[in-house]
Design a protein around this motif. Structure first.
Motif, short mmCIF file in Angstrom:
data_model
loop_
_atom_site.label_atom_id
_atom_site.label_comp_id
_atom_site.label_asym_id
_atom_site.label_seq_id
_atom_site.Cartn_x
_atom_site.Cartn_y
_atom_site.Cartn_z
N MET A 44 0.82 -1.23 0.01
CA MET A 44 0.00 -0.02 -0.05
C MET A 44 0.95 1.31 -0.19
O MET A 44 0.41 2.07 -0.84
N ALA A 45 2.09 1.27 0.88
CA ALA A 45 2.78 2.37 1.00
C ALA A 45 3.43 2.64 -0.46
O ALA A 45 3.79 3.78 -0.88
N ILE A 48 1.07 4.06 -2.82
CA ILE A 48 0.63 5.42 -2.78
C ILE A 48 1.78 6.43 -3.28
O ILE A 48 1.73 7.22 -3.79
N PHE A 51 1.65 6.39 -6.80
CA PHE A 51 0.61 7.35 -6.97
C PHE A 51 0.81 8.97 -7.12
O PHE A 51 0.57 9.54 -7.90
N PHE A 63 -1.54 -1.92 -5.26
CA PHE A 63 -2.61 -2.00 -4.66
C PHE A 63 -3.41 -3.25 -4.90
O PHE A 63 -4.17 -3.61 -3.85
N ARG A 81 -9.68 0.09 2.27
CA ARG A 81 -8.71 1.07 1.64
C ARG A 81 -8.03 0.76 0.54
O ARG A 81 -7.76 1.50 -0.30
N ILE A 84 -10.56 1.75 -2.05
CA ILE A 84 -10.44 3.15 -2.58
C ILE A 84 -9.53 3.67 -3.12
O ILE A 84 -9.38 4.53 -4.14
N ASN A 85 -8.35 3.03 -2.87
CA ASN A 85 -6.97 3.44 -3.54
C ASN A 85 -7.05 3.12 -5.04
O ASN A 85 -6.63 3.96 -5.84
N GLU A 88 -9.45 5.32 -6.93
CA GLU A 88 -8.75 6.71 -7.18
C GLU A 88 -7.79 6.57 -8.43
O GLU A 88 -7.62 7.37 -9.34
N THR A 89 -6.86 5.40 -8.24
CA THR A 89 -5.93 5.21 -9.41
C THR A 89 -6.53 5.18 -10.84
O THR A 89 -6.06 5.43 -11.70
N ILE A 124 -16.56 11.35 -1.76
CA ILE A 124 -15.81 12.10 -2.57
C ILE A 124 -15.33 11.46 -3.99
O ILE A 124 -15.43 12.15 -5.04
N SER A 128 -16.26 12.57 -7.88
CA SER A 128 -15.23 12.70 -8.72
C SER A 128 -15.58 12.09 -10.19
O SER A 128 -15.37 12.42 -11.23
N GLY A 239 0.45 15.01 -13.08
CA GLY A 239 -0.84 14.96 -13.57
C GLY A 239 -1.44 16.48 -13.58
O GLY A 239 -2.01 17.21 -14.46
N LEU B 338 -3.97 5.38 2.91
CA LEU B 338 -5.07 5.72 1.99
C LEU B 338 -4.58 6.97 1.32
O LEU B 338 -4.14 8.06 1.85
N GLU B 346 -7.88 15.85 -12.60
CA GLU B 346 -6.24 16.23 -12.42
C GLU B 346 -5.69 15.67 -13.68
O GLU B 346 -4.65 14.58 -13.52
#
Lengths: 325, 346
Positions: A44-45, A48, A51, A63, A81, A84-85, A88-89, A124, A128, A239, B338, B346
């Motif tokens: 995960m780290a 991120i 990302f 992820f 988690r 969600i990641n 987003e990706t 959120i 998006s 980005g 997270l 973006e």
């Protein structure tokens, strides 16, 4: 002899003090994470970090690794988690349908496990996605929940800031919503925040630049865009750099400063190509085509059309050659 | 249950504010940490706090391989330490060695001091090795000087390997020269000519055996003169042919001469080469054995490092929860692992 006695006495005194004071530091030690959880968290780290540097392919892979591990140990918190990641990706790559799949999974587990910390975060991302799919009313419904004068109890500032950013962008897209009050509210919320992140500040500059441009103050708007770019370059947000160049180019096209707009678009295109962001490249190429048509550059127009055809083809592998523009 | 804060019978510490209690605990912990740190730092020095010592001065041209942290081994047992390294007015390195008195009786005038070599992965530390002297020799006196022999350093090891590799390279080059000297085309031409010569000889012997030659004709043929003439002319032709064949053989023979010279020269060097090669192989073999034993220690080393890192991690996490660090480090409010909410477009 005295020296020896002194040394012995000193050492005994030290040992006694250490023994007595040692009793005070006996506290339960924090438990170590089990190995699978540790490996999942490392993934995960790493995801991120990837990302943050806009390396979405690598982030997605990490992820997915974490998701597989969390599934294997039936860890609902980790699963939410990771989902969600991933959402987003995928959204960052304009792969909205896949983003929705993972977001639905996150929502399902959150409701099943009655997690209180994730619904706002999921909302959120959902807003998006709705904006990306041009479902403006859906986005507005979601965002209104967090932008009432009194936000739901326990809503973090980070969530409100993200909701405001999406709301301002929505206002720019919608003809029925006034942009200025939302930008003012966003600026106010940043002032009230203790540690404003550079990206939040840069986002405000971009909004202000776009607003001034729409009001005809092109010189001031250039300053805001330049400030935003400076921040993004410092934080290496690829980005956001490309997005700022594109927004700035839109403003320049409206001012009929076509030569400068073309330069901005080429720079945005270089960043998007480096990111292997096919959809981002298509957006920039469309604007570039508009610029060349307006400039009456027939050869240039044909060249852009060829690249549009090349990049639109998902099987094409030669499109990174676009950098030879 | 009664709140201890409001209970006048409870210990006074329970009536103190929480922050005060936290500070009291923190003070004790800090004190303990300082003492522990002091003890840790002092461990090396206090290990032999009560040992009586003598001082010896070691002289050597270079201090490579030793430092002030190093220990001194007497007959393989830790028997002292290096207290300082200085430079004499004659530009020699003077190492002051403190030797524990109980080892003094081992140090005689024939004792030898040498630098212990460093292992490849730091498995054994550097330092000075003192050999036990003969009991019949006089003791080395306190403040005496002793020459230290330089140890086997990594640089020397590298040089030896380099030299060895050069020898191997030279051997290969010389072997290559031998192979090159054997021109295959010349050799095949010589063999071909020899074949023809042998064929002709076979033909002559055939004729003799069949009675067609001079001797046969002398016994059985009446027209001896005629046959003799034919024989002579045949012999003449054969001689001519042989001459031609010999001329053809000449360059091949010359080549063979050069070749044999070269082979002879190479063969003369061969025993020396083989000897060097053998030495090289022995050296490489012993070096590989050393490397092998060092590499075997690696997994254990990695496992130990991992344990150490885990322990450090636990300690640091625990320390963060203790005053005054708990005040200085703000608690993370972020959701763990997270992505921060990303705005649209973006």
């Amino acid at each position: 002899m005295n020296k020896k006695l002194f040394r012995t006495g000193g050492l005994v005194a030290l040992l006694l003090i250490a023994t007595f004071t040692g009793g005070c530091v006996q506290a339960p030690q924090p438990l170590q994470e089990p190995l699978p959880v540790y490996i999942a968290e490392v993934n995960m780290a790493q995801g991120i970090t990837a990302f943050q540097y806009s390396n979405y392919g690598l982030a997605q892979q990490k992820f997915l690794n974490a998701l597989a591990i969390y599934r294997g140990i039936d860890d609902p918190d980790g699963l939410v988690r990771a989902c969600i990641n991933l959402s987003e990706t995928l959204l960052s790559q304009d792969r909205t349908k896949e983003a929705v799949t993972f977001l639905d999974m996150a929502r399902y587990i959150t409701e099943r496990e009655n997690f209180s910390q994730y619904p706002a975060r999921i909302d959120i991302v959902a807003s998006s996605i709705a904006i990306a799919e041009n479902r403006l009313q859906d986005a507005l419904t979601i965002l209104n929940k967090y932008l009432r004068p009194v936000a739901p109890e326990g809503t973090e500032n980070e969530i409100i800031a993200a909701a405001l950013q999406n709301m301002v962008y929505l206002a720019f897209l919608s003809e029925d919503i006034a942009v200025e009050p939302w930008i003012e509210r966003y600026a106010r919320s940043l002032k009230e925040t203790e540690n404003v992140s550079p990206s939040s500040l840069a986002r405000l500059y971009r909004f202000q630049g776009m607003l001034l441009q729409s009001q005809g103050s092109s010189e001031k708007s250039d300053g805001y865009f330049a400030d935003a770019l400076k921040i993004y370059r410092e934080t290496l947000s690829r980005g956001s750099i490309a997005a700022t160049h594109t927004e700035w180019a839109r403003a320049l096209i409206e001012q009929n400063r076509l030569q400068v707009a073309e330069d901005r678009l080429k720079r945005a295109l270089a960043v998007r190509t480096e990111m292997r962001d096919r959809n981002g490249c298509l957006e920039v190429l469309q604007l570039l085509l508009e610029v060349r048509i307006r400039r009456g550059d027939k050869a240039g127009e044909e060249e852009v059309r060829q690249w549009l055809a090349e990049v639109s083809n998902p099987a094409s592998i030669s499109w990174p050659g676009i950098l030879n523009f | 249950m009664k709140n201890p804060k409001n209970n006048p019978d409870s210990h006074y510490i329970h009536r103190m504010p929480y922050s005060f209690q936290e500070r009291v605990v923190g003070t004790f912990i800090l004190l303990a940490m300082i003492i522990l740190l002091g003890l840790l730092l002092a461990t090396g020095k206090t290990k032999y706090l009560f040992e009586d010592r003598i001082t010896l001065y070691g002289v050597l041209p270079s201090a490579q391989g030793i430092s002030q942290d190093n220990t001194i081994r007497v007959a393989g047992i830790e028997g002292g330490y290096i207290s300082s390294i200085d430079i004499s007015p004659q530009n020699e390195v003077i190492v002051t060695m403190r030797i524990f008195k109980r080892f003094h009786r081992l140090l005689r005038e024939d004792s030898v001091a040498s630098i212990r070599s460093h292992s490849l992965f730091g498995g054994a530390s550097g330092g000075i090795e003192l050999t036990a002297g003969s009991p019949d020799k006089p003791l080395l006196q306190d403040q005496a000087k002793i020459a230290i022999l330089a140890g086997f350093s990594m640089d020397e090891l590298t040089t030896t390997i380099e030299r060895t590799l050069r020898d191997v390279q030279q051997t290969i080059a010389e072997l290559s020269a031998i192979v090159t000297a054997l021109h295959p085309e010349r050799f095949s031409s010589a063999v071909e000519d020899m074949g023809r010569f042998a064929g002709n000889l076979q033909e002559i012997s055939g004729r003799l055996a069949g009675g067609g030659g001079l001797l046969g004709a002398a016994i059985y043929n009446d027209a001896l003169q005629k046959d003799f003439q034919e024989g002579i002319s045949s012999l003449w032709r054969m001689t001519k042919e042989m001459e031609a064949r010999l001329r053809q053989l000449e360059p091949a023979l010359e080549g063979t001469e050069g070749l044999s010279g070269s082979i002879q020269q190479t063969l003369e060097n061969f025993p020396a080469l083989i000897k060097e090669l053998k030495q090289t192989v022995v050296q490489v073999n012993s070096m590989l054995m050393v490397l092998d034993s060092e590499v075997q220690q690696l997994p254990d080393l990695v496992a130990r490092v991992r344990l150490l890192i885990d322990d450090s991690d636990r300690t640091l996490r625990a320390a963060q929860r203790i005053w005054p660090l708990s005040r200085g480090i703000s608690k993370s409010t972020e959701q763990p692992y997270l992505i921060t909410p990303q705005p649209a477009h973006e």
